[in-house]
Write a protein that holds these residues in place. Structure first.
Motif, PDB file in Angstrom:
ATOM      1  N   ILE A 166      -7.127  -3.897  20.906  1.00 58.71           N
ATOM      2  CA  ILE A 166      -6.488  -2.601  20.681  1.00 58.71           C
ATOM      3  C   ILE A 166      -5.608  -2.686  19.448  1.00 58.71           C
ATOM      4  O   ILE A 166      -4.679  -3.493  19.402  1.00 58.71           O
ATOM      5  N   PRO A 167      -5.839  -1.897  18.428  1.00 58.62           N
ATOM      6  CA  PRO A 167      -5.039  -1.984  17.210  1.00 58.62           C
ATOM      7  C   PRO A 167      -3.617  -1.468  17.425  1.00 58.62           C
ATOM      8  O   PRO A 167      -3.367  -0.614  18.278  1.00 58.62           O
ATOM      9  N   ALA A 168      -2.698  -1.985  16.630  1.00 55.90           N
ATOM     10  CA  ALA A 168      -1.349  -1.433  16.539  1.00 55.90           C
ATOM     11  C   ALA A 168      -1.368  -0.388  15.427  1.00 55.90           C
ATOM     12  O   ALA A 168      -1.758  -0.689  14.294  1.00 55.90           O
ATOM     13  N   VAL A 169      -0.991   0.832  15.766  1.00 59.35           N
ATOM     14  CA  VAL A 169      -1.183   1.964  14.853  1.00 59.35           C
ATOM     15  C   VAL A 169       0.150   2.633  14.525  1.00 59.35           C
ATOM     16  O   VAL A 169       0.989   2.823  15.402  1.00 59.35           O
ATOM     17  N   VAL A 170       0.342   2.962  13.252  1.00 61.33           N
ATOM     18  CA  VAL A 170       1.516   3.724  12.818  1.00 61.33           C
ATOM     19  C   VAL A 170       1.037   4.917  12.003  1.00 61.33           C
ATOM     20  O   VAL A 170      -0.036   4.882  11.392  1.00 61.33           O
ATOM     21  N   LEU A 171       1.826   5.973  12.003  1.00 62.74           N
ATOM     22  CA  LEU A 171       1.529   7.132  11.165  1.00 62.74           C
ATOM     23  C   LEU A 171       2.005   6.861   9.746  1.00 62.74           C
ATOM     24  O   LEU A 171       3.126   6.401   9.533  1.00 62.74           O
ATOM     25  N   LEU A 172       1.147   7.150   8.792  1.00 58.20           N
ATOM     26  CA  LEU A 172       1.460   6.918   7.387  1.00 58.20           C
ATOM     27  C   LEU A 172       1.584   8.266   6.685  1.00 58.20           C
ATOM     28  O   LEU A 172       0.601   8.992   6.524  1.00 58.20           O
ATOM     29  N   PHE A 173       2.824   8.598   6.276  1.00 51.92           N
ATOM     30  CA  PHE A 173       3.097   9.864   5.600  1.00 51.92           C
ATOM     31  C   PHE A 173       3.076   9.664   4.089  1.00 51.92           C
ATOM     32  O   PHE A 173       3.254   8.536   3.600  1.00 51.92           O
ATOM     33  N   VAL A 224       5.301   3.301   2.450  1.00 56.20           N
ATOM     34  CA  VAL A 224       4.819   2.047   1.870  1.00 56.20           C
ATOM     35  C   VAL A 224       4.585   1.027   2.984  1.00 56.20           C
ATOM     36  O   VAL A 224       5.460   0.810   3.820  1.00 56.20           O
ATOM     37  N   VAL A 225       3.404   0.436   3.009  1.00 57.58           N
ATOM     38  CA  VAL A 225       3.093  -0.652   3.927  1.00 57.58           C
ATOM     39  C   VAL A 225       3.178  -1.957   3.146  1.00 57.58           C
ATOM     40  O   VAL A 225       2.516  -2.115   2.113  1.00 57.58           O
ATOM     41  N   VAL A 226       4.005  -2.896   3.617  1.00 60.80           N
ATOM     42  CA  VAL A 226       4.192  -4.179   2.945  1.00 60.80           C
ATOM     43  C   VAL A 226       3.462  -5.263   3.735  1.00 60.80           C
ATOM     44  O   VAL A 226       3.696  -5.426   4.935  1.00 60.80           O
ATOM     45  N   VAL A 269       0.856  -1.179   0.000  1.00 61.92           N
ATOM     46  CA  VAL A 269       0.000   0.000   0.000  1.00 61.92           C
ATOM     47  C   VAL A 269       0.896   1.233   0.000  1.00 61.92           C
ATOM     48  O   VAL A 269       1.690   1.428   0.914  1.00 61.92           O
ATOM     49  N   VAL A 270       0.772   2.052  -1.036  1.00 59.80           N
ATOM     50  CA  VAL A 270       1.585   3.260  -1.178  1.00 59.80           C
ATOM     51  C   VAL A 270       0.718   4.474  -0.894  1.00 59.80           C
ATOM     52  O   VAL A 270      -0.325   4.662  -1.525  1.00 59.80           O
ATOM     53  N   SER A 271       1.136   5.286   0.069  1.00 61.20           N
ATOM     54  CA  SER A 271       0.416   6.514   0.377  1.00 61.20           C
ATOM     55  C   SER A 271       0.879   7.601  -0.569  1.00 61.20           C
ATOM     56  O   SER A 271       2.066   7.921  -0.643  1.00 61.20           O
ATOM     57  N   ALA A 272      -0.061   8.187  -1.307  1.00 59.15           N
ATOM     58  CA  ALA A 272       0.292   9.186  -2.311  1.00 59.15           C
ATOM     59  C   ALA A 272      -0.623  10.401  -2.173  1.00 59.15           C
ATOM     60  O   ALA A 272      -1.501  10.448  -1.317  1.00 59.15           O
ATOM     61  N   GLY A 273      -0.413  11.391  -3.021  1.00 59.62           N
ATOM     62  CA  GLY A 273      -1.272  12.563  -3.035  1.00 59.62           C
ATOM     63  C   GLY A 273      -0.768  13.687  -2.157  1.00 59.62           C
ATOM     64  O   GLY A 273       0.423  13.894  -1.984  1.00 59.62           O
ATOM     65  N   ASN A 274      -1.712  14.418  -1.556  1.00 59.04           N
ATOM     66  CA  ASN A 274      -1.374  15.616  -0.787  1.00 59.04           C
ATOM     67  C   ASN A 274      -0.705  15.277   0.541  1.00 59.04           C
ATOM     68  O   ASN A 274      -0.585  14.115   0.914  1.00 59.04           O
TER      69      ASN A 274
END
Length: 249
Positions: free
Chosen positions: A161-168, A172-174, A108-113
């Motif tokens: 309780i979910p494990a959460v990370v910030l996605l900038f 890329v999430v593998v 999953v690739v974070s793109a855009g603004n």
């Protein structure tokens, strides 16, 4: 790529379209990044293909490397998700048909603004629990006290309780191996809009909000590789009708 059928997702069959050059180029960048990261962890000469290299990654990186060397590519299709505004979110889910229609390695690739989001994983109830990933020593302290549905503290994990990370943007999430069999994942609404919570992820979807706000909207690209299901068939044979904000390449 040519010859790949529709993607079953979010209750619909997403029809395929020609792969834009910029997405094709991004796929190759992500592939190189995965291999470089694996080499940094395991050494440049990574010939272990038994999946026992200390991090469990060798099997899928070896397959990726072979495809790169033999045909110059691994990923051959992508799902483009549009989040039109800061309140748009993706509820907890698993990606369907991994291991049957699509290879298990997906990115999953974070793109855009400049839209920073929380990306969350949580064990699938009745299929997985966090305590499985605790050290033997820590688990030993509670030996005999573990029961299905209980964590290492002996407390119910019905509301895991979910494990959460910030996605900038650009992150890329593998996901690979049994990830989609054992974990749900979600994208929360933007935190500064008061949407950065598990409740928001549970009750909103990508297409709950259709107001296009170019200042706060974002795009994510989900890279996949189609499996040959026999006679050259890849993906679903029937052409579907995707929602306006969703396209399968």
């Amino acid at each position: 790529e040519n010859g790949i059928g529709s993607l079953a997702y979010s209750g619909k069959l997403m029809p395929s379209h020609s792969l834009p050059p910029i997405i094709h180029s991004t796929m190759r960048q992500v592939e190189r990044g995965i291999l470089e990261h694996d080499h940094e962890i395991n050494g440049e000469d990574n010939n272990n293909v038994n999946g026992n290299n200390g991090n469990g990654n060798s099997d899928f990186t070896h397959q990726l490397q072979i495809c790169q060397e033999e045909i110059g590519m691994y990923f051959d299709c992508a799902l483009c998700n549009h989040y039109p505004n800061e309140e748009s979110a993706c509820k907890f889910h698993t990606d369907p048909e991994h291991g049957t229609y699509w290879e298990r390695l997906t990115c999953v690739v974070s793109a855009g603004n400049q839209d920073v989001r929380k990306f969350a994983f949580r064990p699938i109830p009745d299929a997985n629990t966090w305590f499985r990933y605790e050290t033997t020593k820590k688990r030993g302290k509670k030996n005999g006290q573990y029961e299905h549905g209980m964590d290492s503290a002996g407390e119910s994990d019905d509301g895991i309780i979910p494990a959460v990370v910030l996605l900038f943007p650009g992150d890329v999430v593998v996901m690979h191996s049994e990830c989609n069999d054992l974990f749900h994942h979600a994208v929360y609404g933007r935190q500064d809009a008061g949407c950065g919570s598990e409740d928001n992820a549970e009750h909103n979807d990508h297409h709950d909000n259709n107001d296009n706000d170019n200042d706060s909207g974002r795009v994510s690209l989900v890279f996949k590789r189609a499996m040959d299901r026999g006679n050259g068939k890849k993906g679903h044979g029937k052409r579907g009708e995707g929602r306006r904000s969703w396209t399968s390449y």
